[in-house]
Design a protein around this motif. Structure first.
Motif, PDB file in Angstrom:
ATOM      1  N   ALA A  30       0.807  -1.220   0.000  1.00 56.65           N
ATOM      2  CA  ALA A  30       0.000   0.000   0.000  1.00 56.65           C
ATOM      3  C   ALA A  30       0.842   1.274   0.000  1.00 56.65           C
ATOM      4  N   VAL A  31       2.137   1.161   0.304  1.00 55.51           N
ATOM      5  CA  VAL A  31       2.967   2.354   0.402  1.00 55.51           C
ATOM      6  C   VAL A  31       3.663   2.672  -0.926  1.00 55.51           C
ATOM      7  N   VAL A  32       4.027   3.930  -1.045  1.00 60.90           N
ATOM      8  CA  VAL A  32       4.778   4.414  -2.207  1.00 60.90           C
ATOM      9  C   VAL A  32       5.989   5.180  -1.688  1.00 60.90           C
ATOM     10  N   LYS A  33       7.126   4.995  -2.335  1.00 62.40           N
ATOM     11  CA  LYS A  33       8.320   5.744  -1.967  1.00 62.40           C
ATOM     12  C   LYS A  33       8.463   6.940  -2.896  1.00 62.40           C
ATOM     13  N   ARG A  34       8.889   8.074  -2.322  1.00 64.54           N
ATOM     14  CA  ARG A  34       9.114   9.250  -3.155  1.00 64.54           C
ATOM     15  C   ARG A  34      10.312  10.020  -2.624  1.00 64.54           C
ATOM     16  N   ARG A  35      11.060  10.587  -3.542  1.00 66.12           N
ATOM     17  CA  ARG A  35      12.204  11.423  -3.168  1.00 66.12           C
ATOM     18  C   ARG A  35      11.849  12.890  -3.408  1.00 66.12           C
ATOM     19  N   TYR A  36      12.096  13.720  -2.397  1.00 68.78           N
ATOM     20  CA  TYR A  36      11.834  15.159  -2.492  1.00 68.78           C
ATOM     21  C   TYR A  36      13.155  15.911  -2.570  1.00 68.78           C
ATOM     22  N   LYS A  37      13.219  16.872  -3.477  1.00 71.91           N
ATOM     23  CA  LYS A  37      14.418  17.694  -3.600  1.00 71.91           C
ATOM     24  C   LYS A  37      14.472  18.714  -2.462  1.00 71.91           C
ATOM     25  N   LEU A  56      12.132   8.792   5.669  1.00 71.09           N
ATOM     26  CA  LEU A  56      13.063   7.661   5.654  1.00 71.09           C
ATOM     27  C   LEU A  56      14.521   8.109   5.653  1.00 71.09           C
ATOM     28  N   ALA A  57      14.797   9.219   4.998  1.00 69.28           N
ATOM     29  CA  ALA A  57      16.160   9.742   4.911  1.00 69.28           C
ATOM     30  C   ALA A  57      16.073  11.235   4.661  1.00 69.28           C
ATOM     31  N   GLY A  58      17.045  11.978   5.177  1.00 71.85           N
ATOM     32  CA  GLY A  58      17.056  13.416   4.988  1.00 71.85           C
ATOM     33  C   GLY A  58      16.551  14.163   6.208  1.00 71.85           C
ATOM     34  N   ARG A  59      16.047  15.350   5.985  1.00 70.97           N
ATOM     35  CA  ARG A  59      15.560  16.202   7.066  1.00 70.97           C
ATOM     36  C   ARG A  59      14.572  17.199   6.491  1.00 70.97           C
ATOM     37  N   ALA A  60      13.578  17.585   7.290  1.00 69.33           N
ATOM     38  CA  ALA A  60      12.562  18.535   6.829  1.00 69.33           C
ATOM     39  C   ALA A  60      12.247  19.524   7.938  1.00 69.33           C
ATOM     40  N   ARG A  61      11.695  20.642   7.543  1.00 70.52           N
ATOM     41  CA  ARG A  61      11.304  21.638   8.539  1.00 70.52           C
ATOM     42  C   ARG A  61       9.820  21.932   8.433  1.00 70.52           C
ATOM     43  N   LEU A  74       8.688  26.093  12.939  1.00 72.83           N
ATOM     44  CA  LEU A  74       8.108  25.514  14.142  1.00 72.83           C
ATOM     45  C   LEU A  74       8.891  24.317  14.664  1.00 72.83           C
ATOM     46  N   ALA A  75       9.458  23.539  13.759  1.00 74.08           N
ATOM     47  CA  ALA A  75      10.143  22.320  14.190  1.00 74.08           C
ATOM     48  C   ALA A  75      11.005  21.786  13.057  1.00 74.08           C
ATOM     49  N   THR A  76      11.932  20.913  13.422  1.00 72.67           N
ATOM     50  CA  THR A  76      12.735  20.179  12.450  1.00 72.67           C
ATOM     51  C   THR A  76      12.391  18.703  12.572  1.00 72.67           C
ATOM     52  N   VAL A  99       8.753  21.277   4.555  1.00 68.65           N
ATOM     53  CA  VAL A  99       9.654  21.498   3.425  1.00 68.65           C
ATOM     54  C   VAL A  99      10.916  20.664   3.610  1.00 68.65           C
ATOM     55  N   ALA A 100      11.326  19.973   2.570  1.00 65.71           N
ATOM     56  CA  ALA A 100      12.564  19.188   2.638  1.00 65.71           C
ATOM     57  C   ALA A 100      13.750  20.131   2.809  1.00 65.71           C
ATOM     58  N   GLU A 101      14.471  19.971   3.903  1.00 67.62           N
ATOM     59  CA  GLU A 101      15.638  20.806   4.172  1.00 67.62           C
ATOM     60  C   GLU A 101      16.862  20.268   3.436  1.00 67.62           C
ATOM     61  N   LEU A 102      16.873  18.952   3.247  1.00 66.67           N
ATOM     62  CA  LEU A 102      17.866  18.266   2.436  1.00 66.67           C
ATOM     63  C   LEU A 102      17.107  17.388   1.451  1.00 66.67           C
ATOM     64  N   GLN A 103      17.798  16.813   0.485  1.00 69.30           N
ATOM     65  CA  GLN A 103      17.137  15.796  -0.332  1.00 69.30           C
ATOM     66  C   GLN A 103      16.631  14.706   0.609  1.00 69.30           C
ATOM     67  N   SER A 104      15.358  14.366   0.507  1.00 73.76           N
ATOM     68  CA  SER A 104      14.731  13.482   1.487  1.00 73.76           C
ATOM     69  C   SER A 104      13.912  12.385   0.820  1.00 73.76           C
ATOM     70  N   ASP A 105      14.000  11.191   1.380  1.00 73.39           N
ATOM     71  CA  ASP A 105      13.198  10.058   0.923  1.00 73.39           C
ATOM     72  C   ASP A 105      12.044   9.854   1.886  1.00 73.39           C
ATOM     73  N   VAL A 106      10.855   9.692   1.330  1.00 76.22           N
ATOM     74  CA  VAL A 106       9.641   9.633   2.139  1.00 76.22           C
ATOM     75  C   VAL A 106       8.818   8.418   1.730  1.00 76.22           C
ATOM     76  N   LEU A 107       8.253   7.758   2.739  1.00 74.52           N
ATOM     77  CA  LEU A 107       7.322   6.658   2.521  1.00 74.52           C
ATOM     78  C   LEU A 107       5.916   7.227   2.655  1.00 74.52           C
ATOM     79  N   ILE A 108       5.061   7.011   1.646  1.00 75.74           N
ATOM     80  CA  ILE A 108       3.723   7.602   1.624  1.00 75.74           C
ATOM     81  C   ILE A 108       2.675   6.507   1.758  1.00 75.74           C
ATOM     82  N   LEU A 109       1.799   6.686   2.750  1.00 78.78           N
ATOM     83  CA  LEU A 109       0.744   5.718   3.039  1.00 78.78           C
ATOM     84  C   LEU A 109      -0.607   6.397   2.878  1.00 78.78           C
TER      85      LEU A 109
END
Length: 225
Positions: A30-37, A56-61, A74-76, A99-109
């Motif tokens: 059911a999940v999809v992987k996506r990479r955010y710039k 999954l990887a990276g960092r966001a704010r 508000l948070a990291t 917002v992706a602070e670094l290139q980030s990999d995300v699992l979407i459910l």
């Protein structure tokens, strides 16, 4: 990341640690992987999305903006953190952008799979509830900081909280460069005021900027005020 199956990725997410083999297998389909710039929105303030996002990887704010475009950080968010669960629960638009602070990999459910997880596994309900409570506590602390502390104290607290790595001398280091603009957006002050505060801290020996741009932060018995 390309070498890992969806099931492998799910097993690495703390939120899903208590899933049975059957439940984990269902999610894997059911999940999809996506990479955010870097700089790309994962979710956008004021809009609705029908998915849970897990970093999954990276960092966001987490960023909130007003109608004039003024922003506050508000948070990291770091690996393992969830995004969008509040909107899934109350069906309201996102209260802030992530917002992706670094290139980030995300699992979407998707919402349906998320709802099925909640219905089938009490431990996930508990984990989501604890996550929301923690965010409420953090929001309360931020509100109190903005209302009760001066800019020197707010910047000092931010730097001490960000400095998570300890070097051989016992001082703490920020893992990455922190810009004056980002500090200003986090503490509710102007960039010029933050620059003056940082210069004062440097002169007093509270902080030292490394060649990488990271900061070495020396914690005294009481935080600077």
């Amino acid at each position: 990341m390309s070498m890992l199956s969806n099931l492998d990725l799910i097993r690495r997410v703390p939120l899903f640690a208590t899933l049975t083999t059957e439940q984990a297998g269902f999610l894997a389909g059911a999940v999809v992987k996506r990479r955010y710039k870097r700089g790309e929105n994962v979710v956008e303030q004021g809009k609705v999305s029908d998915s849970l996002y897990i970093l999954l990887a990276g960092r966001a704010r987490v960023v909130m903006a007003d109608n004039q475009g003024k922003e506050v950080i508000l948070a990291t968010l770091r690996v393992g953190d969830c995004i969008g669960e509040m909107s899934l629960i109350d069906d309201e638009p996102h209260s802030a952008s992530v917002v992706a602070e670094l290139q980030s990999d995300v699992l979407i459910l998707a919402r349906d799979a998320f709802s099925r997880c909640l219905a089938a596994n009490f431990a996930i309900n508990d984990a989501i509830m604890r996550s929301l409570v923690q965010r409420l506590r953090s929001a309360g602390q931020k509100i109190a900081s903005l209302a009760l502390l001066d800019v020197h104290a707010r910047v000092a607290n931010l730097l001490l909280d960000a400095a998570v790595v300890t070097d051989a001398s016992g001082a703490r280091l920020t893992p990455d460069k922190i810009t004056r603009q980002d500090i200003a957006k986090s503490v509710g002050a102007s960039r010029e005021m933050v620059s003056r505060v940082m210069k004062s801290f440097e002169e007093q020996g509270f902080i030292h900027t490394l060649d990488t741009g990271a900061l070495r932060v020396v914690e005294r018995r009481s935080r600077p005020r």
